[in-house]
Design a protein around this motif. Structure first.
Motif, PDB file in Angstrom:
ATOM      1  N   LEU A   1     -26.323-108.633  -0.597  1.00 16.46           N
ATOM      2  CA  LEU A   1     -27.239-107.622  -1.129  1.00 16.46           C
ATOM      3  C   LEU A   1     -26.772-107.113  -2.495  1.00 16.46           C
ATOM      4  O   LEU A   1     -27.588-106.923  -3.413  1.00 16.46           O
ATOM      5  CB  LEU A   1     -27.354-106.460  -0.145  1.00 16.46           C
ATOM      6  CG  LEU A   1     -28.030-106.793   1.196  1.00 16.46           C
ATOM      7  CD1 LEU A   1     -27.982-105.584   2.126  1.00 16.46           C
ATOM      8  CD2 LEU A   1     -29.469-107.248   0.978  1.00 16.46           C
ATOM      9  N   THR A  34     -27.424-109.881  -5.061  1.00 10.76           N
ATOM     10  CA  THR A  34     -28.860-109.990  -5.344  1.00 10.76           C
ATOM     11  C   THR A  34     -29.311-108.874  -6.285  1.00 10.76           C
ATOM     12  O   THR A  34     -30.043-109.116  -7.264  1.00 10.76           O
ATOM     13  CB  THR A  34     -29.663-109.922  -4.032  1.00 10.76           C
ATOM     14  OG1 THR A  34     -29.270-111.007  -3.185  1.00 10.76           O
ATOM     15  CG2 THR A  34     -31.151-110.001  -4.314  1.00 10.76           C
ATOM     16  N   LEU A  61     -30.363-114.191  -1.944  1.00  8.44           N
ATOM     17  CA  LEU A  61     -30.793-113.348  -0.831  1.00  8.44           C
ATOM     18  C   LEU A  61     -31.187-114.192   0.380  1.00  8.44           C
ATOM     19  O   LEU A  61     -30.785-113.891   1.516  1.00  8.44           O
ATOM     20  CB  LEU A  61     -31.967-112.478  -1.268  1.00  8.44           C
ATOM     21  CG  LEU A  61     -32.531-111.521  -0.207  1.00  8.44           C
ATOM     22  CD1 LEU A  61     -31.464-110.515   0.215  1.00  8.44           C
ATOM     23  CD2 LEU A  61     -33.762-110.801  -0.746  1.00  8.44           C
TER      24      LEU A  61
END
Length: 411
Positions: free
Chosen positions: A109, A112, A200
Motif C-alpha cells: 500500500l 502504491t 497493488l
C-alpha cells in the motif's frame, strides 16, 4: 587461518533445511512446492523489483516535462537506489519477526501510494521524495525469498530460490526496456501510474496467500539491523557468501553502468536508445537462473560459485577487447550476466540456510552485494574518465580478485 570448507561440505550446508523461528511452523497457505504459489511470488518479485529502476529510462522525458536537462535530473535514479538500501536495512529483517502477510500488505500500500504520488509530482523535489519512498517499500522480494527457501523441499530449494531470482532480473530488464518504450508512447506519468496498479494487484494477491501470524515476540524496527554484525561474525558461510557476491556484483556493476559511455562515445557512436537495447542481455540471467538452481541442488553452492567466478574472469578480458570489437561485447555481456546470476543463486541459497534468522541473514547478504556494486560503480566513472575502457575493465578485475581472494581462507 585454515583452508576454506570443501565443496562437499558447503553443498551439504546449502541443502540443509533452515531452522524455523521459535514457536512457528509452516503455517497456513499453499501446499509445499505449489507451482502456483511459486509463480505468483516470482511475478510479484518481477513487478516490485521493476519499481527501483523505473525512473532511469524516463529521465529524458521527466527533464523535458520540467524544463530541465537529463543530466540535471539524473540524481533521481540515485535516490531510488538510496531508498532501496534504506528499505533493506530497516524492513527486510522484519521477515523473521513480523506477520509477513501484514508486512507485505503495508509495504504494498505504501509503495502504491508513493508511485501514484510520483505520477502527479509537480516538480523534481516532490518526485524524488516519492521515488525514495516507493523504492524503500520495494523490499517485498527480499521478504519473499526467505519464505520460498523455508517452504521448499530440501532437494529442490535452490531451484525454488532461482525461480524468484529469475523474476527479479526479469523485472529489472522490463523496467529499463519496456519502461522507456511505454514512456515514449504514453508519457512518463502514466508509466508510474501503471506501475502503481500492477504493484497493488500483485502485492495484494501475494499477501492473501502468505501465512499469517507473528513469528517472534522480540521484533522491533531496529532489532534486525542491530543483529547484522553479530550474525556475520558467527556464520563464516554467510560472511563468505556476502563477500563473494559483493565482488561479483561489483565487477558486473563497474562494467554494466559504464557500458553506455563506451557505446555512445567515439568508439561506437551509438544513440542512447540503441545503446539501451544492450539491456536485453539481462534476459540471459532469467534463462540461467533455473539451470543454476539445479546445479546448486545437485553439486552444492561452492562449486557453482567457483564456476561463476571463472566465467566472470573470462568475461573481463572480453569486455576489454570489446572496446574495439563489438562481437566481444556481445559474448562478454552474456557471460557476465550468466556468472552474476549463477553466483547469486548459489550464494543466496547458502546465506538463507546457514542461520536460524534467514531474513536477517538475507539482509546482510543483499546489503553486502549492494554495497560492493555501488562502490565499484563509483570508481568506474573516474576510471573511464582517466584511463578509458581499459580502466573500467581493471576495476572489474580487481573487484573479482578481492571477492574471491579475501574469502579463500577462513579467519
Amino acid at each position: 587461518m585454515s583452508s576454506a570448507p570443501s565443496a562437499t561440505t558447503t553443498g551439504r550446508q546449502a541443502r540443509r533445511p533452515p531452522l524455523p523461528a521459535p514457536g512457528t511452523g509452516p503455517g497456513p497457505g499453499p501446499t509445499r512446492g505449489s507451482a502456483a504459489f511459486l509463480t505468483l511470488i516470482a511475478v510479484c518479485t518481477a513487478v516490485t523489483a521493476a519499481n527501483i529502476y523505473l525512473a532511469a529510462p524516463l529521465l529524458s522525458l521527466i527533464a523535458r516535462d520540467f524544463g530541465s536537462t537529463p543530466s540535471a535530473v539524473a540524481w533521481i535514479a540515485s535516490v531510488a537506489q538510496l531508498g532501496y538500501a534504506v528499505g533493506l536495512l530497516f524492513f527486510a529483517p522484519l521477515g523473521d519477526t513480523a506477520d509477513r502477510r501484514r508486512l507485505v500488505t503495508v509495504l504494498t500500500l505504501v509503495t502504491t501510494a508513493a508511485l501514484l504520488a510520483s505520477a502527479v509530482a509537480p516538480g523534481t523535489g516532490a518526485l524524488a521524495v516519492a521515488v525514495f519512498v516507493a523504492s524503500a517499500g520495494t523490499v517485498v522480494p527480499q521478504l519473499l525469498v526467505p519464505l520460498v527457501a523455508e517452504r521448499a523441499p530440501a532437494a529442490r530449494r535452490a531451484r525454488h530460490v532461482a525461480a524468484v531470482i529469475a523474476g527479479l532480473f526479469t523485472g529489472i530488464v522490463a523496467a529499463r526496456v519496456l519502461g522507456g518504450l511505454a514512456g515514449q508512447a504514453f508519457g512518463w506519468r502514466w508509466v508510474f501510474a501503471g506501475a502503481a496498479a500492477l504493484t497493488l494487484a500483485l502485492g495484494t494477491a501475494t499477501a492473501l496467500v502468505l501465512p499469517s501470524g507473528r513469528r517472534r515476540r522480540d521484533g522491533s524496527l531496529f532489532g534486525g539491523l542491530a543483529a547484522l554484525p553479530g550474525l556475520l561474525r558467527r556464520s563464516p558461510d554467510l560472511w563468505r557468501a556476502s563477500v563473494r557476491q559483493a565482488g561479483m556484483f561489483g565487477a558486473w556493476s563497474a562494467l554494466w553502468t559504464s557500458l553506455a559511455l563506451l557505446l555512445t562515445g567515439p568508439a561506437y557512436g551509438l544513440s542512447t536508445a540503441t545503446a539501451g537495447l544492450f539491456g536485453l542481455f539481462g534476459l540471459a540471467a532469467s534463462a540461467v537462473a533455473p539451470l543454476a538452481g539445479g546445479l546448486v541442488d545437485r553439486f552444492g553452492a561452492a562449486r557453482v560459485v567457483r564456476g561463476a567466478y571463472l566465467l566472470a574472469a573470462v568475461s573481463v578480458p572480453l569486455f576489454w577487447l570489446g572496446g574495439q570489437v563489438v562481437w566481444a561485447l556481445f559474448v562478454a555481456a552474456i557471460a557476465i550476466h550468466a556468472a552474476l546470476v549463477a553466483s547469486h543463486v548459489a550464494n543466496q541459497t547458502l546465506a538463507l540456510t546457514t542461520t536460524s534468522s534467514p531474513a536477517v541473514a538475507n539482509t546482510a547478504y543483499v546489503v553486502s552485494g549492494f554495497a560492493g556494486g555501488a562502490t565499484a560503480s563509483a570508481l568506474a566513472g573516474p576510471a573511464f574518465t582517466h584511463f578509458g575502457w581499459g580502466g573500467v575493465s581493471a576495476v572489474a578485475a580487481v573487484w573479482l580478485a578481492l571477492g574471491w581472494g579475501s574469502t579463500a581462507v577462513r579467519r
